[in-house]
Design an enzyme around this catalytic site. Structure first.
Site, PDB file in Angstrom:
ATOM      1  N   HIS A  49       0.829  -1.217   0.000  1.00 30.99           N
ATOM      2  CA  HIS A  49       0.000   0.000   0.000  1.00 30.99           C
ATOM      3  C   HIS A  49       0.861   1.264   0.000  1.00 30.99           C
ATOM      4  CE1 HIS A  49      -3.971  -1.875   0.208  1.00 30.99           C
ATOM      5  NE2 HIS A  49      -3.374  -2.816   0.915  1.00 30.99           N
ATOM      6  N   THR A  50       1.997   1.160  -0.631  1.00 27.02           N
ATOM      7  CA  THR A  50       2.864   2.332  -0.784  1.00 27.02           C
ATOM      8  C   THR A  50       2.821   2.860  -2.213  1.00 27.02           C
ATOM      9  OG1 THR A  50       4.697   0.845  -1.267  1.00 27.02           O
ATOM     10  CG2 THR A  50       4.501   1.604   0.999  1.00 27.02           C
ATOM     11  N   SER A  82     -10.798 -18.494 -23.074  1.00 29.27           N
ATOM     12  CA  SER A  82      -9.914 -18.804 -21.957  1.00 29.27           C
ATOM     13  C   SER A  82      -9.996 -20.284 -21.636  1.00 29.27           C
ATOM     14  CB  SER A  82     -10.341 -17.997 -20.728  1.00 29.27           C
ATOM     15  OG  SER A  82      -9.848 -18.614 -19.562  1.00 29.27           O
ATOM     16  N   GLY A 138      -7.061 -15.135  -7.897  1.00 31.07           N
ATOM     17  CA  GLY A 138      -7.663 -14.609  -6.669  1.00 31.07           C
ATOM     18  C   GLY A 138      -6.793 -14.805  -5.443  1.00 31.07           C
ATOM     19  N   LEU A 141      -1.734 -12.684  -6.091  1.00 31.22           N
ATOM     20  CA  LEU A 141      -0.431 -12.845  -6.741  1.00 31.22           C
ATOM     21  C   LEU A 141      -0.474 -12.245  -8.152  1.00 31.22           C
ATOM     22  CD1 LEU A 141       0.346 -16.464  -5.460  1.00 31.22           C
ATOM     23  CD2 LEU A 141       1.149 -14.290  -4.500  1.00 31.22           C
ATOM     24  N   SER A 142      -1.397 -11.326  -8.354  1.00 36.13           N
ATOM     25  CA  SER A 142      -1.468 -10.510  -9.578  1.00 36.13           C
ATOM     26  C   SER A 142      -1.777 -11.291 -10.841  1.00 36.13           C
ATOM     27  CB  SER A 142      -0.170  -9.719  -9.779  1.00 36.13           C
ATOM     28  OG  SER A 142      -0.093  -8.702  -8.856  1.00 36.13           O
ATOM     29  N   SER A 144      -4.318 -10.705 -12.546  1.00 39.63           N
ATOM     30  CA  SER A 144      -4.822  -9.709 -13.508  1.00 39.63           C
ATOM     31  C   SER A 144      -3.685  -8.940 -14.172  1.00 39.63           C
ATOM     32  CB  SER A 144      -5.840  -8.773 -12.862  1.00 39.63           C
ATOM     33  OG  SER A 144      -5.436  -8.383 -11.600  1.00 39.63           O
ATOM     34  N   ASP A 193       2.026  -3.990  -9.526  1.00 39.68           N
ATOM     35  CA  ASP A 193       1.873  -5.321 -10.118  1.00 39.68           C
ATOM     36  C   ASP A 193       2.298  -5.326 -11.590  1.00 39.68           C
ATOM     37  OD1 ASP A 193       0.706  -5.524  -7.663  1.00 39.68           O
ATOM     38  OD2 ASP A 193      -1.335  -5.579  -8.413  1.00 39.68           O
ATOM     39  N   TYR A 245     -10.253  -1.094  -0.707  1.00 41.63           N
ATOM     40  CA  TYR A 245      -8.994  -0.631  -1.304  1.00 41.63           C
ATOM     41  C   TYR A 245      -9.124   0.831  -1.712  1.00 41.63           C
ATOM     42  CZ  TYR A 245      -4.838  -0.612  -4.299  1.00 41.63           C
ATOM     43  OH  TYR A 245      -3.626  -0.318  -4.876  1.00 41.63           O
TER      44      TYR A 245
HETATM   45  C1  GLA Z   1      -2.744  -4.592  -4.917  1.00 43.61           C
HETATM   46  C2  GLA Z   1      -2.627  -3.487  -5.943  1.00 43.61           C
HETATM   47  C3  GLA Z   1      -1.235  -2.869  -5.922  1.00 43.61           C
HETATM   48  C4  GLA Z   1      -0.803  -2.499  -4.501  1.00 43.61           C
HETATM   49  C5  GLA Z   1      -1.076  -3.640  -3.534  1.00 43.61           C
HETATM   50  C6  GLA Z   1      -0.823  -3.246  -2.103  1.00 43.61           C
HETATM   51  O1  GLA Z   1      -1.930  -5.667  -5.259  1.00 43.61           O
HETATM   52  O2  GLA Z   1      -2.875  -3.974  -7.235  1.00 43.61           O
HETATM   53  O3  GLA Z   1      -1.201  -1.751  -6.785  1.00 43.61           O
HETATM   54  O4  GLA Z   1      -1.415  -1.311  -4.086  1.00 43.61           O
HETATM   55  O5  GLA Z   1      -2.410  -4.109  -3.637  1.00 43.61           O
HETATM   56  O6  GLA Z   1       0.524  -2.992  -1.932  1.00 43.61           O
END
Ligand code: GLA
Length: 405
Positions: A49-50, A82, A138, A141-142, A144, A193, A245
């Site tokens: 969250h930075t 998909s 979900g 781990l990104s 998306s 991400d 968020y």
């Molecule tokens: C999610 C968001 C990122 C980041 C993190 C928290 O993964 O996609 O941009 O803000 O949360 O660090």
């Protein structure tokens, strides 16, 4: 009572993933794709969250990737399938009609990138594509960002834009993906991400300064220190597009405004800033949010200093402090994440914390190599004892960024 089973989330070897998605493309459309491209999910070592506060973070790419087989078209039609959806799940879109609020579900990430490339002035055509992935969905781990980044490098390549060929170009692609996620998928995420998926380097964590987009590749070879980073997917639902968020982000932006700074990154004297925020409504909550962000940025610097000094075993304590800050000050943890970290530390991990946006998803634990299995078993047992669904595990290895397969 028998011990709870431990499930490991394996990644695919790249040639296997690429062959699999290419075969699915041929089966779907009876012709070969122009190529296959893939992009990794990520795990963040420290700095949560930075990124939307102009701060620092330290993600690394995972070997778990999303694969896209794609063939360029000469019109504006986009046809998507998909491997994770049913055979009937073909999605057809008109690129000329894509805009904020027009596409939902996973197709928004794909169409959003094409839209965003066009918005940035790149003449992008329609395309046919099939997507397949071993990035846990979900899990925080990104998945998306992996999808966006794979589509971004594919479209870059088939239109010969040349952006993926340099780091500066990849930084542009990351911006394009961020805009797609913010405006078409409707998630107000910060950009860590996409930068991780496009700009990381194998064997390294990526020190990303979100104030100016500058980076430094930090060698991360935990195994030579007898250590490993265990990722625990709690399988607890998390949903970034929901209000929590966005509301954290809004609180940070409002606090920066009150303090007369562009972003919380500019806060140099935390105590003075907290005293100044003391008069505002909801003062205590706002102060805790700001304290998390400012101390978390300092923790990134601390971790980088430890890595530079080869004092890797000392990282654990910093991770655990970060977890307490995310749990108590930023309030984005949940019982599953707290139990994952606590159970891992009780079983011998040197430290741990939740990762990503929070409210579910994954945690990490720094463990001695030989403890990875027993720590995973202890966490699985703790979840079984709590009556929760079983978590799943992987050992993070810093892998390659997005590219052509
Ligand atoms: C999610 C968001 C990122 C980041 C993190 C928290 O993964 O996609 O941009 O803000 O949360 O660090």
């Amino acid at each position: 009572m028998s011990a709870a089973p431990v499930e490991w989330l394996d990644s695919w070897d790249r040639p296997v993933g690429a062959a699999r998605v290419a075969a699915a493309f041929v089966a779907r459309w009876g012709t070969a794709p122009d190529g296959v491209w893939s992009a990794p999910g990520r795990v963040n070592v420290i700095g949560e969250h930075t990124d939307y506060n102009g701060g620092l973070c330290l993600p690394m790419a995972l070997p778990h990737r999303t694969y896209v087989a794609l063939r360029r078209r000469d019109d504006d039609v986009v046809r998507l399938a998909s491997a994770q959806e049913s055979a009937a799940g073909l999605i057809t879109l008109d690129l000329a009609e894509v805009g904020p609020g027009t596409v939902t579900g996973w197709a928004a990430y794909v169409a959003g990138v094409a839209w965003s490339l066009r918005e940035a002035g790149h003449p992008v055509h329609g395309f046919d594509a099939v997507v397949d992935s071993c990035v846990p969905y979900g899990a925080g781990l990104s998945s998306s960002a992996a999808l966006e980044s794979a589509v971004a490098v594919a479209l870059d390549d088939v239109h010969e834009l040349g952006l993926a060929a340099s780091d500066a170009g990849r930084a542009r692609l990351a911006e394009i993906c961020i805009r797609a996620e913010n405006e078409i998928a409707g998630a107000a995420t910060g950009g860590m991400d996409q930068s991780a998926s496009l700009r990381c380097r194998a064997g390294h964590a990526l020190l990303l300064d979100t104030r100016d987009g500058s980076t430094r590749h930090i060698p991360l070879d935990l195994a030579t220190h007898g250590l490993a980073l265990l990722v625990i997917d709690t399988r607890a639902e998390h949903q970034l597009a929901d209000g929590q968020y966005a509301s954290r982000r809004a609180v940070c932006e409002a606090a920066a405004d009150t303090l007369g700074v562009t972003t919380l990154r500019e806060v140099t004297d935390l105590d003075a800033a907290l005293a100044r925020l003391g008069a505002a409504p909801d003062a205590d909550t706002v102060a805790r949010r700001v304290r998390h962000v400012v101390t978390e940025i300092a923790r990134v610097e601390q971790v980088v200093a430890l890595l530079d000094a080869d004092a890797v075993d000392q990282l654990g304590a910093v991770l655990s402090t970060a977890h307490a800050s995310l749990r108590d000050d930023y309030e984005v943890s949940c019982p599953e994440l707290d139990l994952a970290v606590d159970a891992a530390v009780r079983a011998g991990a040197l430290g741990g914390r939740m990762v990503g946006g929070g409210f579910g998803g994954s945690a990490i634990a720094l463990v001695r190599l030989e403890d990875a299995e027993p720590v995973a078993a202890a966490v699985a047992q703790a979840f079984a004892d709590a009556g929760w669904s079983a978590p799943a595990f992987l050992v993070a290895q810093a892998a390659d960024p997005a590219g052509r397969d």
